[in-house]
Structures are given as C-alpha cells and as structure tokens.
Motif scaffolding. Structure first.
Motif, mmCIF file in Angstrom:
data_model
loop_
_atom_site.group_PDB
_atom_site.id
_atom_site.type_symbol
_atom_site.label_atom_id
_atom_site.label_comp_id
_atom_site.label_asym_id
_atom_site.label_seq_id
_atom_site.Cartn_x
_atom_site.Cartn_y
_atom_site.Cartn_z
ATOM 1 N N ASP A 16 0.840 -1.195 0.000
ATOM 2 C CA ASP A 16 0.000 0.000 0.000
ATOM 3 C C ASP A 16 0.880 1.252 0.000
ATOM 4 N N SER A 17 0.280 2.401 0.144
ATOM 5 C CA SER A 17 1.018 3.665 0.082
ATOM 6 C C SER A 17 2.006 3.842 1.240
ATOM 7 N N ASN A 18 1.863 3.023 2.288
ATOM 8 C CA ASN A 18 2.787 3.073 3.421
ATOM 9 C C ASN A 18 3.856 1.992 3.344
ATOM 10 N N GLY A 19 3.877 1.226 2.260
ATOM 11 C CA GLY A 19 4.856 0.157 2.100
ATOM 12 C C GLY A 19 4.505 -1.130 2.821
ATOM 13 N N VAL A 20 3.261 -1.254 3.278
ATOM 14 C CA VAL A 20 2.797 -2.443 3.999
ATOM 15 C C VAL A 20 2.233 -3.448 2.988
#
Length: 66
Positions: A16-20
């Motif tokens: 996702d946009s948070n790198g998760v």
C-alpha cells in the motif's frame, strides 16, 4: 501480475502507500478495462512470483510478508 485466459490479468498482493504488504486479489479485465476484487491471500505478500497454471489457476510463491 499474471496473465490469464480471456484477456484477464490477476493482480496479487503488493504494497500500500505506506509500504505495507496487502492481501488483496484483483482481476483486471482487458476487454472492458475494469478491475474487480476476487479474494484475498492468507497474508499480505510482496516480491513474490506468480505462474499461470491449467484451468485458470495461479501459483503464488516466495516473497515476503514484511
């Protein structure tokens, strides 16, 4: 992304946009330019490999969940 019969592409996991890492399985239909949710992986995956198998099945292996 894994190309399947009938002009479809499976999009499995990613980040996702948070790198998760995410669990989502989505199908992109080239014929009508649409994306639909088709399920989820047991755990989020990134950096994995996917191979199309007979019967429109897909093998997803490797990668990481962190």
């Amino acid at each position: 992304m894994t190309e399947l019969p009938l002009s479809r592409v499976l999009i499995a996991g990613g980040v996702d946009s948070n790198g998760v890492p995410v669990k989502s399985l989505q199908m992109f239909d080239l014929a009508d330019d649409s994306i639909s949710y088709v399920g989820a992986l047991i755990t989020g995956r990134q950096g994995h490999a996917a191979a199309a198998l007979a019967g429109a099945r897909v093998l997803i292996a490797g990668g990481t969940d962190a």
